[in-house]
Scaffold this active site. Structure first.
Site, short mmCIF file in Angstrom:
data_model
loop_
_atom_site.label_atom_id
_atom_site.label_comp_id
_atom_site.label_asym_id
_atom_site.label_seq_id
_atom_site.Cartn_x
_atom_site.Cartn_y
_atom_site.Cartn_z
N CYS A 264 12.22 -4.80 -10.94
CA CYS A 264 11.71 -5.05 -9.59
C CYS A 264 12.47 -6.18 -8.91
O CYS A 264 12.61 -6.19 -7.69
CB CYS A 264 10.21 -5.32 -9.61
SG CYS A 264 9.72 -6.67 -10.68
N HIS B 117 6.10 -10.29 -10.50
CA HIS B 117 6.52 -9.05 -9.88
C HIS B 117 7.21 -9.38 -8.56
O HIS B 117 6.81 -10.29 -7.85
CB HIS B 117 5.28 -8.17 -9.64
CG HIS B 117 5.61 -6.82 -9.12
ND1 HIS B 117 6.52 -5.99 -9.75
CD2 HIS B 117 5.16 -6.14 -8.04
CE1 HIS B 117 6.61 -4.86 -9.06
NE2 HIS B 117 5.81 -4.92 -8.02
#
Ligand SMILES: [Zn+2]
Length: 1005
Positions: A252, A919
């Site tokens: 990510c 994230h």
């Protein structure tokens, strides 16, 4: 074969020798392909280092057996936790060092050695701590899945062989392999000679094998499936650029950076118009032979084709991994680091300068800034000329002043992004558990605010303000694996404590001149006898929460400690009922034995003890006044100084007390000094006292509460205590005793909670050199009956835990000001003064000179200093429009031709989570429609402008207003009508994906 042949722990050499041997192995061992290295828990290794550096065989920092417990997800599979970081969670030691450590210390039972191989990856040799873990199955039965690990250097053929073996595929079958990622896209693994790494096979993916049908067809290429996938691709006509990126396993960070760059109009147009083709630089030794630029162009073209909901950037990822080994594999990385690498890689791949000339830098020499700046920029452009320079490079001025000779050095340096600091709060929020003296009270979790540069005592003061306990009655400890990893001195810096440490603050009884700080561990005996360790006769496992209690020195008899512990643990240890069958038959000749052993203090082999007259079940003595009385107040009061109990343990006491590290207890220091000059005492005690590792303690003497009331019994005992031999129990009690089993036994241990110690050159008996630790050892059945695990684990949250943590907000402009604030260089990074001819801690000031078309601002949320590592959660309030730099620019506009210095936001890379996990996502504005989107890997949703400023914002992209073009398309929705779900433009994709998901992108041969 004798029992001793099982012994795995050899007599280790002296501490200095150990230190030298291991250190030189660590220093001299180089990574060589195929060599084995071993993963060792960092805490254990640190403790070992502390131990050997202490130079004291009896130091409490003795690390015990090698223990990697914390590295495992659980102790059944012994599967290593994900995302552990080297030198933070574990260290790597070469095989020879490992074998030495193993020989000297042994390993906690049952744990596998974590052996890892050095692999030869592109551009680097690396210990492959995490092999690639994939699922294997056959196409004919995709329910039956097995897990297998492979090295990145293994070939696909190795995997094929593993599948054939695992599923008993008949030899000679014609097979082919597919790899399926978590988003269900499948790709053929065509070349079986390719490595796992080059095939982009990563952890979490599934390898599917199919066998050719008898009719010559392949099961996976039935026509209807393939047509499906082609139609799907053909029919989708989405907004160009609004396209997700598939997560290839912790990628990510890469996806987030790519989305920001993809939404940088000048760069994307450059690639979409294929201008890059003419500028690819295949010869630049600093570049990647054009491969990064080509792979990047492919991703951008796919993303802007309008044909895909989501693109799989696999080739791009592999290229990045080839050229920057730090981005290889499965670990989470930093989107800003990748961005920096990528901008550099693209620049060198697209550098229009084919032969870089050498340019000598001239000193500014008090020439005007304008002249020096223009010269610097000209020189930079002579060596660096690319779309990256055109778009992202600016110039800043850096001024260094020597503190000694006042030499001023001015240079102008290009930059690709600004890394601006965040104002660092001087305060810190800590979460700690407070353990009250009241044995009935559950631990309470508190959130306290402390000065970041404070000491442990500041933590006590802050906690003291919430509860009615004086700071000097607190001890702070780091609890780790059911033991004390560290007991802090009040003077120690709070920076030693990390946010993830489990910090317990123990309330202690009021200072008693004659008190010992006792650390108490709980252990469960395993059933087998542990011959390997020598001195201990049973294996033990720590459990529950350790405790710290201040015990009057006069109350350290085994019997008193037993009572005291029972009392202290009363919340979750049920005292036995008198009716319960704990009694055992008394043997005839035992009385004499017991008598003898007791003259020595604790008896060595006192399995059963007599029960005194009076209530059999011990009552908590101090429960009526838990907060201001000694943990052991009652026993103390019960025994005058010359009491039998005290003298019975005279020597034991001396040992126990000599080690108290309680810094405020002057008595302890004195005791320690005392003992050190009387080694005989120590060893005697070692033989007879707590330290000897003897068996169960005496069963409770009459409850001391009774004693405080001054009843008959008490007087009798006092009287007895004055008559020699002092440590005999009253005759009356001996006469009427009957034998009982105690709930647990008390054992002196080291700080690690193990009984046995490596016998070094000293070879002396155990002594407490710094801090007494005792363990209470439970048989499994007794623990089951009397120890309430659920209750032991309970705690309550203080109201401070409910107060939402205050969010601090700063303006982006403040961060930019900080960037341009004069600072003094740090010791690690001095400046070489050409006048003084030596390194100086100069003052340094940065100023912005000229700004690029697209300005990237990196908010330095990850703060690493020598002592602390933290992520700053501050909200930085940044403007979406009209960010004006004119006041920050050193160059004052001299003509109308100067570009303006106003910027609008075009993209943001976000980071959610803490230091090591987290994230990445991004917000970006589509260049054609001016609509904002939220990109979260393969998912894309509409975003409104109000959502964009959060404390997750990490890298900001600003476009200079004079270069911004009007959107060519109407915005696809008007923001007011949008709701969360209506906006999810991927929802249609999800529905479609539901039909035969795993085949959608399987390609034909
Ligand atoms: Zn100087």
């Amino acid at each position: 074969m004798t029992a001793n042949s099982r012994c795995s722990v050899a007599e280790p050499p002296g501490l200095e020798t150990q230190r030298r041997e291991i250190e030189s192995l660590l220093r001299e061992s180089e990574l060589q392909t195929g060599d084995s290295w071993y993963v060792v828990d960092r805490r254990w290794f640190d403790q070992w280092k502390e131990f050997v550096e202490s130079g004291d065989q009896n130091s409490s920092s003795f690390p015990g057996q090698i223990d990697n417990t914390e590295l495992f997800e659980d102790l059944d599979s012994y599967h290593m936790k994900e995302r552990l970081a080297e030198n933070e969670d574990f260290v790597l030691v070469p095989a020879e060092a490992w074998h030495k450590l193993l020989l000297w210390y042994g390993m906690v039972d049952g744990q596998p050695a974590l052996e890892r191989k050095v692999v030869d990856l592109p551009s680097t040799l690396k210990v492959e701590v995490y092999p690639v873990e994939v699922f294997l199955c056959l196409h004919s039965n995709m329910e039956n899945i097995i897990t297998a690990q492979f090295s990145r250097t293994d070939s696909i053929h190795t995997i094929q062989a593993a599948v054939c073996q695992a599923f008993s595929v008949p030899p000679g079958s014609e097979c082919r392999l597919w790899m399926k990622s978590s988003d269900s896209s499948c790709e053929r693994l065509r070349n079986v000679h390719m490595s796992v790494l080059d095939s982009c096979l990563s952890s979490g993916m599934t390898v599917i094998m199919e066998m050719r049908n008898a009719d010559g067809t392949w099961p996976s290429s039935r026509p209807q499936i393939m047509r499906n996938s082609v139609e799907d691709q053909d029919s989708y006509r989405g907004q160009p650029g609004v396209c997700g990126l598939t997560n290839l396993g912790n990628t990510c960070f890469m996806n987030s950076a790519l989305q920001c760059l993809s939404n940088t109009p000048p760069l994307t147009e450059y690639f979409l118009q294929s201008s890059y083709l003419e500028e690819l630089n295949f010869t630049n030794p600093l570049g990647m032979k054009g491969e990064i630029a080509e792979a990047y162009a492919d991703v951008i073209k796919q993303m802007w084709s309008g044909r895909h909901y989501s693109v799989v950037p696999r080739v791009f990822k592999t290229k990045v991994g080839h050229f920057a080994s730090q981005f290889l594999g499965y670990q989470q990385h930093d989107s800003q680091e990748l961005l920096s690498f990528l901008l550099d890689g693209l620049h060198e791949d697209l550098n229009r300068v084919k032969n870089k000339e050498y340019i000598e830098l001239r000193d500014a020499d008090r020439r005007p800034d304008q002249e020096v700046a223009e010269e610097a920029w000209r020189n930079h452009r002579r060596r660096n000329d690319s779309v990256i320079v055109d778009t992202f490079h600016g110039l800043f001025k850096s001024t260094l002043v020597c503190p000694e000779c006042n030499k001023v050095s001015v240079t102008f340096d290009p930059f690709c992004y600004l890394s601006v600091p965040l104002p660092v709060s001087k305060e810190r929020v800590m979460e700690v558990f407070f353990v009250s003296l009241d044995p009935h009270a559950k631990p309470v979790q508190h959130r306290v605010v402390v000065p970041k540069a404070g000491k442990v005592s500041d933590l006590c003061v802050a906690l003291s303000e919430m509860i009615d306990v004086l700071p000097k009655q607190m001890v702070v400890a780091d609890v780790f694996n059911h033991r004390f990893y560290k007991i802090y001195n009040p003077e120690e810096s709070l920076s030693c404590i990390l946010d993830r440490d489990d910090i317990f603050v123990y309330e202690l009884s009021v200072q008693d001149e004659d008190a010992v700080l006792l650390a108490l561990y709980l252990r469960e005996r395993s059933q087998y006898r542990d011959y390997g360790s020598g001195s201990s006769s049973y294996g033990t496992t720590l459990f529950g929460h350790p405790l710290l209690l201040r015990v009057p020195r006069g109350s350290c008899s085994r019997e008193e400690l037993y009572q005291l512990f029972l009392q202290r643990l009363v919340r979750y240890v049920r005292p036995p009922d008198p009716s319960e069958e704990l009694e055992e038959e008394e043997e005839d000749d035992d009385e004499e034995e017991l008598y003898k052993s007791q003259t020595n203090g604790f008896s060595d082999d006192e399995k059963e003890v007599e029960e005194a007259a009076g209530p059999a079940a011990p009552q908590p003595c101090c429960s009526h006044a838990p907060n201001n009385q000694s943990d052991a107040a009652a026993p103390t009061e019960a025994e005058p100084d010359a009491s039998c109990a005290q003298s019975s343990l005279d020597q034991g006491d001396a040992t126990v007390s000599n080690g108290s590290i309680n810094p405020t207890g002057p008595a302890c220091g004195a005791a320690a000094a005392n003992t050190s000059t009387a080694p005989d005492d120590t060893s005697t005690c070692g033989d007879a006292g707590v330290a000897a590792g003897s068996e169960p303690p005496a069963e409770p003497a009459p409850p001391s509460c009774g004693a405080t009331e001054g009843n008959e019994e008490d007087k009798q005992e006092e009287a007895c205590s004055l008559s020699p031999p002092p440590n005999q129990l009253p005759v009356k009690r001996r006469a009427c005793r009957r034998r009982r089993r105690s709930l647990f036994t008390i054992q002196a241990v080291n700080s690690n909670g193990t009984t046995e110690r490596g016998m070094g050159e000293g070879g002396s008996a155990v002594s407490f050199s710094s801090q007494p630790y005792v363990a209470i050892d439970w048989d499994q059945d007794m623990k089951k009956r009397f120890y309430n695990e659920n209750e032991a684990e309970r705690y309550v949250k203080h109201s401070s835990m409910e107060v939402p943590q205050q969010q601090t907000t700063v303006q982006l402009q403040e961060c930019i000001e900080l960037f341009t604030t004069r600072e003094t260089l740090e010791e690690e990074n001095p400046w070489y003064c050409p006048v003084c001819k030596k390194h100086q801690l100069a003052t340094k000031k940065l100023d912005l000179w000229s700004l690029p078309e697209v300005l990237i601002i990196h908010l330095k949320r990850f703060s690493y200093t020598k002592f602390t590592r933290e992520k700053l959660d501050t909200i930085v309030d940044f403007p979406l429009r009209d960010l004006d730099f004119s006041s920050f620019l050193l160059r004052k506009s001299v003509s109308d031709e100067e570009p303006p210095s106003r910027y609008d936001l075009i993209a943001v890379s976000n980071h959610y989570g803490g230091l090591r996990d987290g994230h990445y996502t991004s917000y970006a504005q589509n260049k054609d429609s001016a609509q904002w989107y939220y990109f979260d890997d393969s998912k894309v949703t509409y975003a409104s402008e109000e959502q964009i400023v959060t404390n997750a914002a990490y890298v900001l992209f600003y476009h200079r207003q004079d270069k911004i073009r009007k959107p060519t398309l109407p915005a696809p929705n008007d923001g007011s009508a949008s709701s969360h779900f209506a906006n999810d433009i991927t929802s249609c994709k999800d529905q479609e994906a539901g039909q035969g998901a795993s085949y959608i992108t399987m390609e034909t041969d």
